[in-house]
Write an enzyme that holds these catalytic residues in place. Structure first.
Site, PDB file in Angstrom:
ATOM      1  N   GLU A  45       0.835  -1.206   0.000  1.00 49.41           N
ATOM      2  CA  GLU A  45       0.000   0.000   0.000  1.00 49.41           C
ATOM      3  C   GLU A  45       0.866   1.250   0.000  1.00 49.41           C
ATOM      4  OE1 GLU A  45      -2.880  -0.345  -0.877  1.00 49.41           O
ATOM      5  OE2 GLU A  45      -3.349  -2.415  -0.354  1.00 49.41           O
ATOM      6  N   CYS A  61       2.419  -4.932 -10.244  1.00 47.10           N
ATOM      7  CA  CYS A  61       3.565  -5.418 -10.999  1.00 47.10           C
ATOM      8  C   CYS A  61       3.295  -6.874 -11.364  1.00 47.10           C
ATOM      9  CB  CYS A  61       4.804  -5.301 -10.118  1.00 47.10           C
ATOM     10  SG  CYS A  61       6.279  -5.995 -10.854  1.00 47.10           S
ATOM     11  N   CYS A 117       7.308  -9.850  -6.608  1.00 44.93           N
ATOM     12  CA  CYS A 117       7.412  -8.437  -6.214  1.00 44.93           C
ATOM     13  C   CYS A 117       6.265  -8.106  -5.265  1.00 44.93           C
ATOM     14  CB  CYS A 117       7.338  -7.565  -7.456  1.00 44.93           C
ATOM     15  SG  CYS A 117       7.261  -5.801  -7.086  1.00 44.93           S
ATOM     16  N   CYS A 126      10.568  -5.344  -6.712  1.00 42.00           N
ATOM     17  CA  CYS A 126      11.456  -5.939  -7.698  1.00 42.00           C
ATOM     18  C   CYS A 126      12.323  -4.842  -8.309  1.00 42.00           C
ATOM     19  CB  CYS A 126      10.658  -6.658  -8.781  1.00 42.00           C
ATOM     20  SG  CYS A 126       9.825  -5.521  -9.912  1.00 42.00           S
TER      21      CYS A 126
HETATM   22 ZN   LIG Z   1      -2.589  -3.024  -4.812  1.00 41.87          ZN
HETATM   23 ZN   LIG Z   2       7.591  -4.992  -9.222  1.00 39.42          ZN
END
Ligand SMILES: [Zn+2]
Ligand SMILES: [Zn+2]
Lengths: 446, 173
Positions: B126, B136, B141, B160
């Site tokens: 968050e 992502c 990640c 990441c």
């Molecule tokens: Zn989210």
């Molecule tokens: Zn990422």
């Protein structure tokens, strides 16, 4: 990569804002319309890849709007949003070419899946996003260190099998790094853009393992307030790694065999068949052949998982790996503890090389970690090593066990030889003087 | 970082420390009492996340940059059945709920370490949104979208390389 563009049509402001937020976070370009008329106006600013459409709005209703939209852009994918009360209308919308419908409020996972499938239809699936090169450092995976012939052989096998999609069985004592080898295979395979999901089958009860592997539906058992995705489902597209596979119960063996053969399963307490596509890698420190013989492990399952097998030799059989591993762990812990790297004193080195490492690489790593924590000097000395070694380079704990073993064995042979030392010595393959000394040492009677 | 109403385990005070490998904010931990009944939906037996966030931002100290609240209430937004957390994209406020991060919710034995890991990842996730990050596709990640608690367990509590690049930061090992 092209960003997909979504239009959200709903008369309720809160729906428009919260869905915009949701899709923006997912990386979409989002526009909203508060009525059918507004939506048709927005169509000129298209094209949109996806339109989410509330079926019940004041003014132009969803069904009419859907028809008009299709007249403007027949390619656009439409998902209908509906309240329970209007499911019948939604079905009508499907007949008129809507892709699917969702009932408000949406389960976040259903919504994600629905949108993904809808876009896949349009060939905008995010599959290619997933294919972007993943940077290997991220996985934080430890490298496999090994210069010995034994480990070189392991690396060769890893490279050979990684390219195929074959099931792999990794064998070796505990602590030899079977999971690292599994991860190495996965990260060199074409499935590397999907997860490798590891399950330790030895550590949990049958019921928990079942839910762990297959997931469960809400209410499948007391306290299950929400469905749970099992590891098999999570491994879809990637690799499922089952550690301690020799430990699973007869029932789990049957269930596992079924999912390996059919690539389908159902969640516990559910009846929806879910199709999965994964590569299986298993590991065990057990003698599976013996378990099969004793009928503790299903033979058919054994043949299913033992297609290609990799044996990791124990550390004591590849002494040339001990110092490279030690240096690697020193570096690793120096970095994570923010300390300078340490040298290993010659006596400590001797001690490391002489020890039998029953806990293998894991034990070595723990020893180095501890030495890095407790050691006060700039080099690791024998005092920092938690190994209880004696002059022979054997752990004294192990020596006691070995001694006990020797004592028992000599006692047995002496009995067999009827107390005749010469015969017993011959049976044991040692000379009489040595045997006399041992009889004295162990206080045995002839 | 604000603990809302709840008496979380004392070791959760380590959360800021365990975030600083990827986030170089200095955190101030505050406990805030909040009358959540104002945001309760009887029909859904849940609490309205966006409204809690609107209340939360009022507690942002004058010299503060962002505020992230942690609650054990089951939160929702009208269009979705539940949320693990919500954030203002590129904004100043975020909220994480522990309710559906607990193993017990899935009928499994409690696991306090696992819960801590999940909370840590959701906070970082968050916060990532408040820093402007979107989801992502890298499943390891922390910015990978999680609609299932099990997805969270597959992620690492770090960004990441590509997300680090977007933020212009480098996470420590
Ligand atoms: Zn989210
Ligand atoms: Zn990422």
């Amino acid at each position: 990569m092209k960003t997909s563009k979504i239009l959200i049509v709903d008369d309720e402001l809160s729906v428009r804002t919260s869905l915009s937020e949701w899709f923006l976070e997912d990386g979409f370009r989002v526009e909203t319309a508060e009525s059918g008329e507004d939506a048709l106006q927005k169509m000129h600013g298209g094209p949109y890849d996806l339109i989410l459409l509330d079926i019940k709005m004041p003014g132009m209703d969803g069904i009419t709007l859907q028809k008009r939209i299709k007249e403007i852009d027949s390619d656009v994918v439409i998902i209908i949003m509906t309240a329970y009360a209007s499911v019948e209308t939604a079905v009508e919308a499907l007949k008129l070419g809507a892709f699917d419908y969702v009932t408000k409020p949406f389960d976040p996972d259903d919504l994600t899946r629905l949108v993904r499938n809808a876009l896949k239809q349009k060939d905008l699936a995010d599959e290619n996003i997933q294919l972007k090169e993943k940077i290997s450092e991220l996985s934080g995976a430890d490298e496999i260190i090994g210069e010995s012939d034994g480990m070189k052989r392991v690396f060769e096998l890893v490279d050979t099998v990684a390219e195929t999609d074959s099931t792999v069985l990794i064998r070796g004592e505990s602590g030899t790094g079977k999971e690292l080898v599994a991860r190495a295979i996965h990260s060199r395979s074409k499935r590397r853009y999907f997860p490798i999901v590891a399950v330790n089958c030895g550590a949990i009860t049958e019921t928990l393992l079942e839910s762990e592997l297959f997931g469960h539906e809400k209410g499948a058992f007391t306290g299950a307030q929400y469905r749970r995705k099992g590891k098999i489902e999570l491994a879809n597209g990637g690799t499922l790694f089952l550690d301690e596979v020799g430990d699973i119960t007869a029932k789990m063996q049957v269930d596992l065999l079924r999912v390996i053969e059919n690539k389908r399963f159902t969640r516990v307490g559910g009846n929806e068949e879910i199709q999965v596509d994964f590569r299986l890698i298993c590991a065990t420190n057990k003698n599976l052949e013996k378990l099969v013989e004793e009928e503790k492990f299903r033979e058919d399952l054994y043949y299913r998982i033992n297609v290609f097998s990799i044996f990791i030799p124990p550390l004591r059989e590849r002494k040339s790996d001990i110092m490279p591993l030690t240096n690697y762990f020193v570096k690793k812990y120096a970095r994570s503890m923010g300390k300078p790297e340490k040298k290993i004193s010659p006596t400590a080195q001797e001690m490391l090389l002489g020890y039998s490492w029953p806990g293998n690489v894991r034990e070595l790593e723990n020893a180095v970690e501890r030495a890095m924590v407790v050691g006060k000097k700039s080099e690791i000395t024998e005092a920092d090593l938690p190994l209880h070694l004696n002059g022979d380079g054997h752990a004294s704990e192990n020596l006691i066990k070995l001694d006990d073993l020797e004592k028992e064995h000599i006692k047995k042979i002496l009995e067999e030889a009827g107390g005749n030392v010469t015969r017993a010595a011959a049976l044991l393959g040692i000379d009489r003087v040595t045997l006399y000394n041992k009889i004295k040492k162990y206080g045995l009677k002839r | 970082m604000a603990f809302i109403n709840a008496h979380f385990p004392p070791f959760w005070r380590n959360l800021p420390r365990d975030l600083n490998h990827c986030v170089n904010y200095s955190f101030e931990l505050i406990d805030i009492p909040m009358n959540l009944n104002l945001f309760y939906s009887k029909e859904r037996n849940q609490y309205h996340s966006t409204l809690i966030m609107a209340q939360l931002i009022k507690h942002l100290p004058a010299d503060g940059d962002k505020i992230i609240g942690i609650t054990d209430a089951d939160i929702y937004i009208p269009i979705l059945t539940f949320l693990f957390g919500e954030a203002q994209l590129g904004g100043r406020v975020a909220l994480v709920s522990t309710y559906r991060l607990k193993n017990q919710f899935y009928g499994l034995p409690a696991d306090s370490n696992l819960l801590y890991e999940r909370v840590l990842k959701e906070i970082l996730h968050e916060l990532g949104h408040t820093m402007g990050l979107i989801h992502c596709s890298d499943f390891e990640c922390v910015m990978n979208s999680s609609t299932y608690v099990e997805n969270i367990d597959l992620k690492f509590s770090r960004f990441c390389k590509s997300c680090q690049g977007i933020l212009g930061i480098e996470c420590e090992e």
